[in-house]
Scaffold this motif. Structure first.
Motif, PDB file in Angstrom:
ATOM      1  N   ILE A 102      44.933  37.331  42.986  1.00 48.87           N
ATOM      2  CA  ILE A 102      45.534  36.374  42.057  1.00 48.87           C
ATOM      3  C   ILE A 102      47.039  36.356  42.311  1.00 48.87           C
ATOM      4  O   ILE A 102      47.701  37.389  42.251  1.00 48.87           O
ATOM      5  CB  ILE A 102      45.253  36.758  40.592  1.00 48.87           C
ATOM      6  CG1 ILE A 102      43.780  36.515  40.257  1.00 48.87           C
ATOM      7  CG2 ILE A 102      46.150  35.979  39.638  1.00 48.87           C
ATOM      8  CD1 ILE A 102      43.395  35.047  40.173  1.00 48.87           C
ATOM      9  N   TRP A 103      47.547  35.175  42.623  1.00 55.81           N
ATOM     10  CA  TRP A 103      48.991  34.966  42.788  1.00 55.81           C
ATOM     11  C   TRP A 103      49.431  33.885  41.801  1.00 55.81           C
ATOM     12  O   TRP A 103      48.894  32.771  41.821  1.00 55.81           O
ATOM     13  CB  TRP A 103      49.305  34.498  44.215  1.00 55.81           C
ATOM     14  CG  TRP A 103      49.208  35.562  45.265  1.00 55.81           C
ATOM     15  CD1 TRP A 103      48.936  36.886  45.090  1.00 55.81           C
ATOM     16  CD2 TRP A 103      49.396  35.379  46.680  1.00 55.81           C
ATOM     17  NE1 TRP A 103      48.924  37.539  46.295  1.00 55.81           N
ATOM     18  CE2 TRP A 103      49.209  36.634  47.297  1.00 55.81           C
ATOM     19  CE3 TRP A 103      49.681  34.278  47.478  1.00 55.81           C
ATOM     20  CZ2 TRP A 103      49.321  36.828  48.669  1.00 55.81           C
ATOM     21  CZ3 TRP A 103      49.790  34.465  48.841  1.00 55.81           C
ATOM     22  CH2 TRP A 103      49.617  35.721  49.431  1.00 55.81           C
ATOM     23  N   TRP A 104      50.378  34.209  40.958  1.00 61.31           N
ATOM     24  CA  TRP A 104      50.858  33.221  39.998  1.00 61.31           C
ATOM     25  C   TRP A 104      49.692  32.556  39.257  1.00 61.31           C
ATOM     26  O   TRP A 104      49.598  31.347  39.156  1.00 61.31           O
ATOM     27  CB  TRP A 104      51.772  32.183  40.664  1.00 61.31           C
ATOM     28  CG  TRP A 104      53.134  32.713  41.006  1.00 61.31           C
ATOM     29  CD1 TRP A 104      53.706  32.743  42.245  1.00 61.31           C
ATOM     30  CD2 TRP A 104      54.090  33.291  40.119  1.00 61.31           C
ATOM     31  NE1 TRP A 104      54.956  33.306  42.193  1.00 61.31           N
ATOM     32  CE2 TRP A 104      55.210  33.662  40.880  1.00 61.31           C
ATOM     33  CE3 TRP A 104      54.110  33.551  38.746  1.00 61.31           C
ATOM     34  CZ2 TRP A 104      56.344  34.268  40.322  1.00 61.31           C
ATOM     35  CZ3 TRP A 104      55.234  34.156  38.185  1.00 61.31           C
ATOM     36  CH2 TRP A 104      56.323  34.499  38.983  1.00 61.31           C
ATOM     37  N   PHE A 105      48.799  33.417  38.769  1.00 57.02           N
ATOM     38  CA  PHE A 105      47.724  32.985  37.874  1.00 57.02           C
ATOM     39  C   PHE A 105      46.710  32.047  38.547  1.00 57.02           C
ATOM     40  O   PHE A 105      46.062  31.242  37.883  1.00 57.02           O
ATOM     41  CB  PHE A 105      48.304  32.343  36.600  1.00 57.02           C
ATOM     42  CG  PHE A 105      49.382  33.192  35.973  1.00 57.02           C
ATOM     43  CD1 PHE A 105      49.053  34.329  35.267  1.00 57.02           C
ATOM     44  CD2 PHE A 105      50.714  32.868  36.136  1.00 57.02           C
ATOM     45  CE1 PHE A 105      50.035  35.150  34.718  1.00 57.02           C
ATOM     46  CE2 PHE A 105      51.719  33.677  35.594  1.00 57.02           C
ATOM     47  CZ  PHE A 105      51.367  34.820  34.883  1.00 57.02           C
ATOM     48  N   GLY A 106      46.552  32.192  39.844  1.00 60.03           N
ATOM     49  CA  GLY A 106      45.564  31.415  40.569  1.00 60.03           C
ATOM     50  C   GLY A 106      45.378  31.983  41.963  1.00 60.03           C
ATOM     51  O   GLY A 106      46.058  32.931  42.370  1.00 60.03           O
ATOM     52  N   PRO A 107      44.453  31.427  42.741  1.00 60.95           N
ATOM     53  CA  PRO A 107      44.250  31.898  44.112  1.00 60.95           C
ATOM     54  C   PRO A 107      45.400  31.467  45.003  1.00 60.95           C
ATOM     55  O   PRO A 107      46.132  30.524  44.682  1.00 60.95           O
ATOM     56  CB  PRO A 107      42.947  31.209  44.524  1.00 60.95           C
ATOM     57  CG  PRO A 107      42.899  29.969  43.699  1.00 60.95           C
ATOM     58  CD  PRO A 107      43.532  30.328  42.380  1.00 60.95           C
ATOM     59  N   PRO A 108      45.609  32.124  46.139  1.00 63.49           N
ATOM     60  CA  PRO A 108      46.614  31.681  47.099  1.00 63.49           C
ATOM     61  C   PRO A 108      46.388  30.232  47.508  1.00 63.49           C
ATOM     62  O   PRO A 108      45.253  29.749  47.558  1.00 63.49           O
ATOM     63  CB  PRO A 108      46.426  32.636  48.286  1.00 63.49           C
ATOM     64  CG  PRO A 108      45.796  33.861  47.696  1.00 63.49           C
ATOM     65  CD  PRO A 108      44.918  33.354  46.589  1.00 63.49           C
ATOM     66  N   LEU A 142      29.840  34.386  45.133  1.00 64.40           N
ATOM     67  CA  LEU A 142      30.399  35.570  44.490  1.00 64.40           C
ATOM     68  C   LEU A 142      31.903  35.579  44.707  1.00 64.40           C
ATOM     69  O   LEU A 142      32.371  35.443  45.845  1.00 64.40           O
ATOM     70  CB  LEU A 142      29.779  36.844  45.081  1.00 64.40           C
ATOM     71  CG  LEU A 142      30.341  38.175  44.554  1.00 64.40           C
ATOM     72  CD1 LEU A 142      29.990  38.374  43.082  1.00 64.40           C
ATOM     73  CD2 LEU A 142      29.830  39.347  45.390  1.00 64.40           C
ATOM     74  N   ILE A 143      32.649  35.732  43.629  1.00 64.43           N
ATOM     75  CA  ILE A 143      34.102  35.820  43.687  1.00 64.43           C
ATOM     76  C   ILE A 143      34.495  37.281  43.594  1.00 64.43           C
ATOM     77  O   ILE A 143      34.147  37.974  42.627  1.00 64.43           O
ATOM     78  CB  ILE A 143      34.740  35.016  42.531  1.00 64.43           C
ATOM     79  CG1 ILE A 143      34.409  33.530  42.672  1.00 64.43           C
ATOM     80  CG2 ILE A 143      36.244  35.244  42.495  1.00 64.43           C
ATOM     81  CD1 ILE A 143      34.784  32.708  41.455  1.00 64.43           C
ATOM     82  N   CYS A 144      35.229  37.782  44.595  1.00 65.03           N
ATOM     83  CA  CYS A 144      35.760  39.146  44.608  1.00 65.03           C
ATOM     84  C   CYS A 144      37.273  39.031  44.579  1.00 65.03           C
ATOM     85  O   CYS A 144      37.888  38.615  45.571  1.00 65.03           O
ATOM     86  CB  CYS A 144      35.301  39.897  45.849  1.00 65.03           C
ATOM     87  SG  CYS A 144      33.513  40.201  45.930  1.00 65.03           S
ATOM     88  N   VAL A 145      37.886  39.390  43.467  1.00 65.09           N
ATOM     89  CA  VAL A 145      39.292  39.102  43.241  1.00 65.09           C
ATOM     90  C   VAL A 145      40.055  40.363  42.853  1.00 65.09           C
ATOM     91  O   VAL A 145      39.529  41.236  42.168  1.00 65.09           O
ATOM     92  CB  VAL A 145      39.443  38.023  42.144  1.00 65.09           C
ATOM     93  CG1 VAL A 145      38.846  38.490  40.819  1.00 65.09           C
ATOM     94  CG2 VAL A 145      40.883  37.603  41.959  1.00 65.09           C
ATOM     95  N   SER A 146      41.288  40.455  43.321  1.00 65.65           N
ATOM     96  CA  SER A 146      42.162  41.562  42.924  1.00 65.65           C
ATOM     97  C   SER A 146      43.350  41.010  42.157  1.00 65.65           C
ATOM     98  O   SER A 146      43.759  39.864  42.344  1.00 65.65           O
ATOM     99  CB  SER A 146      42.648  42.354  44.147  1.00 65.65           C
ATOM    100  OG  SER A 146      43.457  41.533  44.978  1.00 65.65           O
ATOM    101  N   THR A 147      43.886  41.850  41.268  1.00 65.47           N
ATOM    102  CA  THR A 147      45.078  41.483  40.514  1.00 65.47           C
ATOM    103  C   THR A 147      46.105  42.598  40.625  1.00 65.47           C
ATOM    104  O   THR A 147      45.756  43.759  40.828  1.00 65.47           O
ATOM    105  CB  THR A 147      44.773  41.246  39.021  1.00 65.47           C
ATOM    106  OG1 THR A 147      44.547  42.506  38.367  1.00 65.47           O
ATOM    107  CG2 THR A 147      43.544  40.361  38.838  1.00 65.47           C
ATOM    108  N   VAL A 190      46.360  46.398  41.785  1.00 68.68           N
ATOM    109  CA  VAL A 190      46.478  46.505  43.243  1.00 68.68           C
ATOM    110  C   VAL A 190      47.837  45.953  43.657  1.00 68.68           C
ATOM    111  O   VAL A 190      48.045  44.744  43.745  1.00 68.68           O
ATOM    112  CB  VAL A 190      45.351  45.723  43.946  1.00 68.68           C
ATOM    113  CG1 VAL A 190      45.462  45.888  45.462  1.00 68.68           C
ATOM    114  CG2 VAL A 190      43.984  46.181  43.450  1.00 68.68           C
ATOM    115  N   HIS A 191      48.792  46.851  43.867  1.00 60.22           N
ATOM    116  CA  HIS A 191      50.125  46.452  44.328  1.00 60.22           C
ATOM    117  C   HIS A 191      50.797  47.639  45.002  1.00 60.22           C
ATOM    118  O   HIS A 191      50.285  48.762  44.969  1.00 60.22           O
ATOM    119  CB  HIS A 191      50.974  45.923  43.162  1.00 60.22           C
ATOM    120  CG  HIS A 191      51.165  46.891  42.035  1.00 60.22           C
ATOM    121  ND1 HIS A 191      52.029  47.951  42.093  1.00 60.22           N
ATOM    122  CD2 HIS A 191      50.581  46.937  40.804  1.00 60.22           C
ATOM    123  CE1 HIS A 191      52.000  48.615  40.957  1.00 60.22           C
ATOM    124  NE2 HIS A 191      51.117  48.030  40.157  1.00 60.22           N
ATOM    125  N   GLY A 192      51.916  47.393  45.632  1.00 57.59           N
ATOM    126  CA  GLY A 192      52.556  48.414  46.458  1.00 57.59           C
ATOM    127  C   GLY A 192      53.647  49.215  45.780  1.00 57.59           C
ATOM    128  O   GLY A 192      54.415  49.891  46.461  1.00 57.59           O
TER     129      GLY A 192
END
Length: 254
Positions: A102-108, A142-147, A190-192
């Motif tokens: 999720i980037w800015w509340f949506g997919p890339p 199937l949607i596999c999403v990270s935030t 999930v971030h650095g």
């Protein structure tokens, strides 16, 4: 295991998203299915639909009408080569798996552009072939999403907003084409910017997700489907009938 098309959208090959997509590919093959993987960034997929991508013969008017041009090009066997490959992969697959953050509340943007272009009008949907009659009926997604935020922040009462609502437009797009959509799988925080010991805990958690992908896909038949209204729930003008259920704030009684 059914055949699958895995579509992933992350610019870093060593990212968790990319690794998760590769885990899906490995899982499908381990379960006896055929897996095709479209890494959109690695492919250099062009997400911006426009007339210059098509033969001029497909543009009968000076004004570019994407739906008409896509339909005409598909009928003549003249789709751009990148779309020919994507359409073929979707047609061959029983299961579509989307991997993205999720980037800015949506997919890339590249994934949104993939949907704009690869879900070709006249092939994946049409005016008289959508929703319950969509050409992709019988297929599942199937949607596999990270935030980057926590699971708590993605709740309906969380400061980042309800993740299901953020994903609904994408899921509704798949439903429009006829797909049944499984309840999404989400991985959070999930971030650095994690520091030890939080970083070690994150790495262990992400590794467990990758290791569990085969079990996840093996158990898909028991996974709930995302509920959507059926065609019969609407009147002739497309308005939700008074006695029909509402499954989302996006389609509700007023």
């Amino acid at each position: 295991m059914t055949d699958a098309h895995i579509v992933s959208a992350h610019p870093e090959p060593q990212s968790f998203t990319a690794g998760w997509a590769r885990a899906s590919v490995d899982a499908v093959r381990a379960l006896g299915g055929v897996a095709e993987h479209s890494d959109l960034y690695a492919l250099g997929f062009d997400p911006a639909e426009r007339g210059t991508l098509y033969d001029t013969a497909d543009i009968a008017e000076r004004r570019f009408d994407p739906l008409k041009v896509q339909q005409d090009a598909a009928a003549r066997g003249a789709l751009p080569s990148d779309l020919v490959e994507q359409v073929s992969r979707i047609k061959r697959a029983d299961l579509l798996i989307l991997h993205f953050p999720i980037w800015w509340f949506g997919p890339p943007a590249i994934l949104k552009g993939w949907m704009d272009r690869a879900l070709v009008h006249g092939v994946m949907h049409a005016e008289d072939a959508r929703f319950d009659r969509g050409p992709c009926r019988g297929k599942r997604a199937l949607i596999c999403v990270s935030t980057g935020c926590s699971a708590v922040e993605c709740r309906p009462d969380g400061r980042e907003g309800d993740l299901r609502l953020l994903l609904w437009p994408l899921a509704q797009t798949l439903r429009y084409c006829g797909f049944d959509v499984y309840e999404p799988v989400s991985v959070h925080s999930v971030h650095g910017f994690h520091e030890p010991p939080q970083r070690l805990a994150l790495e262990q958690r992400l590794s467990a997700t990758l290791a569990g992908q085969t079990d996840l896909l093996a158990g898909l038949e028991q996974r709930p489907l995302w509920p959507f209204n059926r065609d019969a729930d609407f009147d002739a003008e497309g308005r939700l009938l008074p006695d029909a259920p509402s499954h989302s704030p996006f389609v509700r009684h007023v």
